[in-house]
Design an enzyme around this catalytic site. Structure first.
Site, PDB file in Angstrom:
ATOM      1  N   ASP A  19       0.868  -1.170   0.000  1.00 43.99           N
ATOM      2  CA  ASP A  19       0.000   0.000   0.000  1.00 43.99           C
ATOM      3  C   ASP A  19       0.914   1.231   0.000  1.00 43.99           C
ATOM      4  O   ASP A  19       2.128   1.109   0.215  1.00 43.99           O
ATOM      5  CB  ASP A  19      -0.901  -0.041   1.237  1.00 43.99           C
ATOM      6  CG  ASP A  19      -1.879   1.118   1.278  1.00 43.99           C
ATOM      7  OD1 ASP A  19      -2.323   1.566   0.208  1.00 43.99           O
ATOM      8  OD2 ASP A  19      -2.200   1.584   2.395  1.00 43.99           O
TER       9      ASP A  19
ATOM     10  N   ASP B 138      -0.121   4.927   1.405  1.00 44.62           N
ATOM     11  CA  ASP B 138      -0.265   5.797   2.576  1.00 44.62           C
ATOM     12  C   ASP B 138      -0.003   5.032   3.870  1.00 44.62           C
ATOM     13  O   ASP B 138      -0.608   3.995   4.129  1.00 44.62           O
ATOM     14  CB  ASP B 138      -1.676   6.404   2.625  1.00 44.62           C
ATOM     15  CG  ASP B 138      -1.893   7.384   1.483  1.00 44.62           C
ATOM     16  OD1 ASP B 138      -1.118   8.340   1.378  1.00 44.62           O
ATOM     17  OD2 ASP B 138      -2.842   7.174   0.700  1.00 44.62           O
TER      18      ASP B 138
ATOM     19  N   ALA C 261     -17.724  13.914   5.654  1.00 42.66           N
ATOM     20  CA  ALA C 261     -16.759  15.017   5.501  1.00 42.66           C
ATOM     21  C   ALA C 261     -15.342  14.478   5.309  1.00 42.66           C
ATOM     22  O   ALA C 261     -14.582  14.975   4.462  1.00 42.66           O
ATOM     23  CB  ALA C 261     -16.816  15.925   6.724  1.00 42.66           C
TER      24      ALA C 261
ATOM     25  N   VAL D   5     -12.918  14.887   1.952  1.00 46.16           N
ATOM     26  CA  VAL D   5     -11.568  15.443   2.001  1.00 46.16           C
ATOM     27  C   VAL D   5     -10.600  14.588   1.185  1.00 46.16           C
ATOM     28  O   VAL D   5      -9.732  15.115   0.477  1.00 46.16           O
ATOM     29  CB  VAL D   5     -11.098  15.556   3.468  1.00 46.16           C
ATOM     30  CG1 VAL D   5      -9.598  15.793   3.544  1.00 46.16           C
ATOM     31  CG2 VAL D   5     -11.850  16.673   4.171  1.00 46.16           C
ATOM     32  N   HIS D   6     -10.781  13.255   1.241  1.00 51.70           N
ATOM     33  CA  HIS D   6      -9.897  12.366   0.498  1.00 51.70           C
ATOM     34  C   HIS D   6     -10.300  12.245  -0.967  1.00 51.70           C
ATOM     35  O   HIS D   6      -9.465  12.366  -1.867  1.00 51.70           O
ATOM     36  CB  HIS D   6      -9.892  10.977   1.153  1.00 51.70           C
ATOM     37  CG  HIS D   6      -9.162  10.934   2.463  1.00 51.70           C
ATOM     38  ND1 HIS D   6      -9.747  11.249   3.653  1.00 51.70           N
ATOM     39  CD2 HIS D   6      -7.875  10.604   2.757  1.00 51.70           C
ATOM     40  CE1 HIS D   6      -8.864  11.124   4.628  1.00 51.70           C
ATOM     41  NE2 HIS D   6      -7.725  10.724   4.115  1.00 51.70           N
TER      42      HIS D   6
ATOM     43  N   ASP E 148      -1.495  -0.742   6.148  1.00 53.01           N
ATOM     44  CA  ASP E 148      -1.713  -0.219   7.501  1.00 53.01           C
ATOM     45  C   ASP E 148      -3.148  -0.384   7.980  1.00 53.01           C
ATOM     46  O   ASP E 148      -3.405  -0.381   9.177  1.00 53.01           O
ATOM     47  CB  ASP E 148      -1.348   1.266   7.561  1.00 53.01           C
ATOM     48  CG  ASP E 148      -2.358   2.138   6.830  1.00 53.01           C
ATOM     49  OD1 ASP E 148      -2.491   1.988   5.595  1.00 53.01           O
ATOM     50  OD2 ASP E 148      -3.028   2.958   7.477  1.00 53.01           O
TER      51      ASP E 148
END
Length: 608
Positions: free
Chosen positions: A171, A173, A312, A316-317, A454
């Site tokens: 991955d 992030d 929200a 944002v992502h 993660d």
């Protein structure tokens, strides 16, 4: 009379109890004997060897504590059935009265003796407590001799042979890329702006500030009651880790809300788990909004708060706001790591296949990788050459179960091709797709693939069910191990364990709650000392919720349970594998409790 005979028979059997070989034993007496049975057995006991007498006293005290009410009933039954009579019957009456009086004296004497034994046991526990309290004043030297746990180690839940792993997947992030604490503040601020501007939350919400000292990873939110909580390994609410807004609930309040704090895993599945590293800002914003409604005395539905905050955070992502914010100032948000390139190149040199599978858009991944590796890569080199396959916007966890097609991404035009993808070509970028097609194209079998991620659910649950090996990257693991390695933490852990032992001994001596004043006083002091140790250990990690992997008592948390369930191995960064040869056999420790990176400091530390 039937009751009398049955009770008398039970007492006679228990009193003349046969112990195992090499222990004391008494000869059975006839229940029809006219001599009181207590009077008959006492001379036999007194003639035993002196080293047996203590055992007998403890045994008799135990019998008396359980049968004293029956003895009283027995005496009352005698009195009820044998009333005094005139004339010839008078002799019988006088003889019976003397028997009752003798038995009462024996019972009273034995009860006093039993109480004295209890007092002696309590005194011994008090003495042990006072002795160890003196040793609590300084950290024992032997504590420093306990081996330290490696903060950069790889910890194994399931045996893993690295020589069998031919394919490494990652991955992006918080796996390849690690971020500073500033990122949580950025996500928090962008999300609260969306709540106010788009969902029309009160304007005063713009004054909220992210509090990095409040949340940890692995919390749960109850959409029906509005509580943010930490659970232990077995799904029970941590008594000092349940908040309504920013106010910690007491144990009585938890019981009023849930009936018990032991809600179990089945009920816990109805809660919302906040498991990835981006959940810090989400948990903090949820708590701040609930607290705002409470302070303003406004009615609200706790489920709406979660839905709005989650919406929200997702905006944002998905909108790219957070990606553009990070790339606008990478030095503020991204952490450089020169060891990452060494690790990836080592894998390539050993003939391993590498792939990148991320939900982030390609431009964001490309910008971050350039920044993190710019000091290590040559000017002509590209990070993409390290990977055989690069897949962006994969839409995990749906990637593992859907049948979405792969699309080839044109970096220059920022468009997706319409042609079918039936092979992964070098230097191409791919979007979307699914696990089924991925395996059909690559022919990479499950057990030879290991995937690093993660997020326990989005990254690791799907691969583990598909037969891949899994490696969880838990950034905060390194810091938590460093705290556990500190003498001050191990000192408090040893104190807690010995207090637990003394409490167990005290409860075993006095089975009911109606103890003496000495018992009550000792119980109170032990509980106070235990609570002090718990609070001290908790505050070393996080003053609100404590450690990510541990409860306040040093046991494993619900987050640790999910790590144990979905991660074959776990570590703080992928490049920690540099400390192990690529053909290493990683074995579960022989003395593992639950999580292999935990050290249990023994209470024997304070014994001489």
């Amino acid at each position: 009379m039937l009751k009398l005979a049955a009770t008398h028979k039970m007492l006679t059997f228990l009193i003349h109890f046969k112990s195992p070989p090499n222990r004391f034993s008494c000869q059975l007496e006839s229940p029809n004997s006219s001599i009181p049975f207590y009077s008959k057995i006492r001379p036999a006991f007194l003639n035993l060897q002196s080293h047996r007498r203590t055992e007998i006293k403890h045994f008799m005290a135990s019998v008396r504590r359980r049968l004293l009410p029956l003895g009283s009933s027995l005496l009352r039954t005698h009195a009820a059935h044998f009333q005094p009579v005139e004339g010839v019957g008078g002799n019988t009456h006088r003889k019976f009265s003397s028997v009752v009086t003798a038995e009462q004296r024996v019972l009273k004497s034995e009860a006093e003796e039993g109480n004295q034994i209890l007092e002696d046991d309590i005194h011994k526990i008090r003495h042990a407590f006072n002795t160890v309290k003196e040793k609590f004043l300084k950290i024992p030297d032997v504590l420093r001799e306990i081996p330290k746990i490696d903060p950069k180690g790889i910890y194994i839940n399931k045996n893993l042979r690295l020589d069998n792993i031919q394919v490494y997947g990652f991955d992006y992030d918080y796996t390849l890329a690690h971020y500073s604490a500033n990122l949580q503040s950025l996500i928090y601020d962008l999300a609260k702006e969306y709540l106010v501007n788009e969902i029309r939350y009160p304007e005063c919400c713009m004054e909220f500030k992210y509090d990095s000292s409040f949340p940890i990873r692995g919390l749960y939110y109850d959409k029906s009651k509005g509580c943010l909580m930490k659970l232990d390994f077995f799904g029970s609410i941590e008594p000092d880790g349940c908040y309504f807004g920013r106010r910690k609930l007491s144990r009585s309040e938890i019981n009023d809300l849930y009936g018990t704090r032991h809600i179990g895993r089945d009920q816990a599945r109805g809660l919302v788990g906040l498991m990835d590293f981006f959940c810090f800002s989400e948990a903090c914003l949820i708590a701040d909004i609930v607290q705002h409604f409470v302070d303003a005395k406004l009615e609200f539905d706790a489920s709406y708060v979660y839905e709005d905050v989650n919406r929200a955070i997702q905006h944002v992502h998905q909108s790219g706001l957070v990606h553009r914010g990070i790339l606008s100032d990478p030095k503020k948000y991204l952490l450089k790591n020169g060891q990452l390139l060494r690790f990836l190149r080592m894998l390539r040199e050993n003939g391993k296949k590498l792939f990148l599978l991320t939900n982030s858009p390609y431009y964001f991944v490309d910008g971050g990788m350039h920044f993190m590796l710019e000091d290590s890569l040559g000017q002509q080199d590209s990070w993409r050459e390290l990977f055989d396959v690069v897949i962006a916007k994969a839409n995990k966890p749906d990637f593992y179960t859907s049948e979405h097609p792969f699309r080839c991404y044109d970096e220059e035009k920022d468009t997706l091709a319409f042609s079918k993808v039936d092979a992964f070509l070098p230097n191409n970028i791919y979007y979307h797709g699914c696990l089924k097609t991925f395996l059909e194209i690559t022919k990479w079998n499950g057990p030879e693939v290991i995937y690093f991620g993660d997020h326990l659910f989005s990254d690791l649950r799907g691969p583990s069910k598909a037969g891949w090996r899994t490696a969880a990257i838990i950034h905060e693991l390194e810091n938590e191990i460093q705290i556990q390695n500190e003498d001050s933490y191990r000192f408090e852990q040893a104190k807690f364990h010995i207090i637990q032992e003394l409490l167990g001994k005290l409860h075993s001596v006095v089975a009911n709650t109606e103890g003496s004043e000495k018992y009550t006083s000792l119980l109170r002091e032990l509980n106070e000392e235990r609570q002090k140790a718990r609070s001290t250990m908790k505050d070393m990690f996080n003053s609100s919720f404590g450690a990510t992997f541990l409860t306040d008592t040093g046991q494993e948390s619900a987050f640790a349970y999910h790590i144990h369930q979905y991660a074959d191995v776990y570590t703080s960064k992928p490049d920690n594998f540099l400390f192990y040869p690529p053909e290493a056999w990683l074995h579960v420790p022989y003395d593992i409790k639950i999580m292999p990176h935990h050290v249990k400091v023994s209470s024997s530390l304070f014994r001489t």
